[in-house]
Design a protein around this motif. Structure first.
Motif, PDB file in Angstrom:
ATOM      1  N   UNK A   5      25.619   4.447  52.711  1.00  0.00           N
ATOM      2  CA  UNK A   5      26.088   4.471  51.320  1.00  0.00           C
ATOM      3  C   UNK A   5      24.917   4.584  50.355  1.00  0.00           C
ATOM      4  N   UNK A   6      23.824   3.870  50.661  1.00  0.00           N
ATOM      5  CA  UNK A   6      22.638   3.919  49.801  1.00  0.00           C
ATOM      6  C   UNK A   6      22.043   5.324  49.796  1.00  0.00           C
ATOM      7  N   UNK A  11      21.105  10.458  47.114  1.00  0.00           N
ATOM      8  CA  UNK A  11      21.245  11.910  47.123  1.00  0.00           C
ATOM      9  C   UNK A  11      21.964  12.389  45.863  1.00  0.00           C
ATOM     10  N   UNK A  12      23.037  11.723  45.495  1.00  0.00           N
ATOM     11  CA  UNK A  12      23.783  12.101  44.297  1.00  0.00           C
ATOM     12  C   UNK A  12      22.921  11.957  43.045  1.00  0.00           C
TER      13      UNK A  12
END
Length: 197
Positions: A5-6, A11-12
């Motif tokens: 998730x991190x 990345x986003x």
């Protein structure tokens, strides 16, 4: 927060300002092809020419003409015959070529030194010189071939040269093997040291 998730959040965050290309121009524009050499290429050529000025021994004085059907071959002391045979049979890839076909002898002499010195400076080991071969001993291509045999032996950077196989140009082309530069030798020693532990 777990690791996947991190990574997704990171990345986003990195891609936040990235936008797709518009559909009309959906690929990068490579620009027009360069016809003139870049400034860095010109600088390298000038540098090679300046170094070549020290190679005034490449004269167009008298030379013994090599018969048109005799292959060229030369190797310095310490170079094994197997290396020369592998060179002759195309066992090393062509890293650079110099085409001297239908050029005047003086222009060929001017082009040779910068070519050899620049190839050596860029750690190239096997290069090819395409010069042609005439049917008569005094034909222009054969005269150039004879001078080339004399000139190449005068470069300290040249370890060996040999006429190419028929598939690579035959007697109208010459393979040249250059010695390793000090930089390449140091890199090789470093690799060997790392391998040994």
């Amino acid at each position: 927060m777990n690791q996947p998730n991190r990574d997704d959040v990171n990345f986003r965050a990195l891609m936040d300002d990235v936008r797709p290309l518009d559909s009309v121009r959906n690929r990068a524009d490579p620009g027009r092809p360069r016809l003139a050499p870049s400034e860095s290429q010109l600088a390298r050529r000038e540098s090679a020419a300046a170094q070549a000025d020290g190679h005034d021994f490449l004269s167009d004085d008298f030379v013994d003409l090599v018969p048109p059907f005799d292959p060229l071959a030369f190797r310095r002391d310490g170079i094994q015959q197997g290396v020369l045979d592998r060179l002759r049979h195309g066992g090393y890839s062509v890293q650079s070529r110099l085409h001297l076909l239908r050029r005047p002898l003086e222009e060929c002499r001017r082009l040779l030194a910068p070519f050899i010195l620049e190839a050596y400076a860029h750690d190239l080991r096997s290069v090819m010189i395409v010069h042609g071969r005439g049917r008569e001993i005094d034909s222009a291509p054969n005269v150039l071939r004879s001078y080339l045999a004399k000139w190449l032996a005068q470069f300290d950077e040249v370890q060996a040269y040999v006429s190419a196989e028929q598939a690579d140009g035959g007697l109208g082309a010459t393979w040249v093997m250059l010695r390793k530069s000090e930089r390449a030798k140091a890199a090789n020693r470093e690799r060997q040291q790392k391998r040994r532990g």
